[in-house]
Design an enzyme around this catalytic site. Structure first.
Site, PDB file in Angstrom:
ATOM      1  CG  HIS A  44      -6.659  -2.796   3.343  1.00 24.48           C
ATOM      2  ND1 HIS A  44      -5.927  -1.657   3.103  1.00 24.48           N
ATOM      3  CD2 HIS A  44      -7.875  -2.580   2.781  1.00 24.48           C
ATOM      4  CE1 HIS A  44      -6.660  -0.790   2.432  1.00 24.48           C
ATOM      5  NE2 HIS A  44      -7.855  -1.324   2.221  1.00 24.48           N
ATOM      6  CG  ASP A  82      -2.046   0.991   1.122  1.00 28.27           C
ATOM      7  OD1 ASP A  82      -3.208   0.562   1.107  1.00 28.27           O
ATOM      8  OD2 ASP A  82      -1.771   2.220   1.033  1.00 28.27           O
ATOM      9  CB  ILE A  83       1.088   4.032  -2.415  1.00 26.40           C
ATOM     10  CG1 ILE A  83       2.274   4.838  -2.906  1.00 26.40           C
ATOM     11  CG2 ILE A  83      -0.179   4.858  -2.376  1.00 26.40           C
ATOM     12  CD1 ILE A  83       3.494   4.019  -3.179  1.00 26.40           C
ATOM     13  CG  HIS A 124      -8.532  -3.323  -2.241  1.00 25.92           C
ATOM     14  ND1 HIS A 124      -9.465  -2.637  -2.976  1.00 25.92           N
ATOM     15  CD2 HIS A 124      -8.302  -2.573  -1.142  1.00 25.92           C
ATOM     16  CE1 HIS A 124      -9.765  -1.509  -2.366  1.00 25.92           C
ATOM     17  NE2 HIS A 124      -9.094  -1.448  -1.240  1.00 25.92           N
TER      18      HIS A 124
HETATM   19  P1  AMP Z   1      -9.976   1.371   0.193  1.00 29.19           P
HETATM   20  O1  AMP Z   1     -10.523   1.319  -1.231  1.00 29.19           O
HETATM   21  O2  AMP Z   1     -10.822   2.224   1.080  1.00 29.19           O
HETATM   22  O3  AMP Z   1      -9.774  -0.012   0.757  1.00 29.19           O
HETATM   23  O4  AMP Z   1      -8.549   2.074   0.149  1.00 29.19           O
HETATM   24  C1  AMP Z   1      -7.688   1.915  -0.948  1.00 29.19           C
HETATM   25  C2  AMP Z   1      -6.267   1.683  -0.487  1.00 29.19           C
HETATM   26  O5  AMP Z   1      -5.464   1.638  -1.644  1.00 29.19           O
HETATM   27  C3  AMP Z   1      -5.677   2.791   0.423  1.00 29.19           C
HETATM   28  O6  AMP Z   1      -5.096   2.201   1.571  1.00 29.19           O
HETATM   29  C4  AMP Z   1      -4.629   3.473  -0.478  1.00 29.19           C
HETATM   30  O7  AMP Z   1      -3.509   3.936   0.246  1.00 29.19           O
HETATM   31  C5  AMP Z   1      -4.268   2.350  -1.435  1.00 29.19           C
HETATM   32  N1  AMP Z   1      -3.810   2.822  -2.748  1.00 29.19           N
HETATM   33  C6  AMP Z   1      -4.417   3.703  -3.556  1.00 29.19           C
HETATM   34  N2  AMP Z   1      -3.721   3.881  -4.686  1.00 29.19           N
HETATM   35  C7  AMP Z   1      -2.612   3.085  -4.577  1.00 29.19           C
HETATM   36  C8  AMP Z   1      -1.493   2.824  -5.410  1.00 29.19           C
HETATM   37  N3  AMP Z   1      -1.339   3.423  -6.600  1.00 29.19           N
HETATM   38  N4  AMP Z   1      -0.563   1.949  -4.966  1.00 29.19           N
HETATM   39  C9  AMP Z   1      -0.678   1.348  -3.781  1.00 29.19           C
HETATM   40  N5  AMP Z   1      -1.721   1.543  -2.951  1.00 29.19           N
HETATM   41  C10 AMP Z   1      -2.676   2.409  -3.338  1.00 29.19           C
END
Ligand code: AMP
Length: 131
Positions: free
Chosen positions: A95, A29-30, A93
């Site tokens: 986490h 996660d970024i 996704h």
């Molecule tokens: P959620 O959809 O609420 O589960 O959150 C999306 C997750 O994706 C968050 O924790 C972001 O930090 C992560 N995220 C969004 N864009 C990217 C990316 N380009 N690379 C890695 N993680 C990402």
């Protein structure tokens, strides 16, 4: 239109890739809650995790298990927590979050900042522990 996560899978957007097979992809996660915070996705685009077909959903957890076992060898933690939100990115996704205390998985927490070098080292260490 492809989701940002599909663009990651296709190599259009860079990521810190942890693991991949024909159906799934895992990357850091970024904007991590803690060091080692990793996302696991099915390559096939589905927004809501409970719209993912049973076979793909089951396989996703098995793929996530392999990734989680590698993360916990690298990041000192009691457990790897598993959470699904999906409020931000419309591509299912999971986490994976190394936990030492319950509050580590509070998504309202301030995120940790890692340097490029730290991200690269983390990827290498986790990948080296995949079995
Ligand atoms: P959620 O959809 O609420 O589960 O959150 C999306 C997750 O994706 C968050 O924790 C972001 O930090 C992560 N995220 C969004 N864009 C990217 C990316 N380009 N690379 C890695 N993680 C990402």
């Amino acid at each position: 239109m492809a989701t940002i996560f599909s663009k990651i899978v296709n190599g259009q957007i860079p990521c810190y890739k942890i693991a991949e097979d024909d159906r799934y992809f895992a990357f850091l996660d970024i904007n991590p809650l803690v060091k080692g915070h990793t996302l696991v996705i099915p390559k096939e685009e589905t927004d809501y995790i409970f719209d993912v077909d049973d076979d793909t959903l089951g396989g996703m957890l098995i793929f996530a298990k392999r990734v989680a076992l590698a993360i916990e060898k690298v990041i000192p933690c009691k457990r790897i927590g598993v959470t699904v939100l999906g409020l931000e990115v419309p591509h299912a996704h999971i986490h994976l979050i190394p936990l030492n205390r319950e509050s580590d998985i509070n998504f309202s927490n301030e995120r940790v900042k890692l340097t490029e070098e730290e991200y690269k080292q983390l990827v290498e260490d986790i990948r080296n522990n995949l079995v």
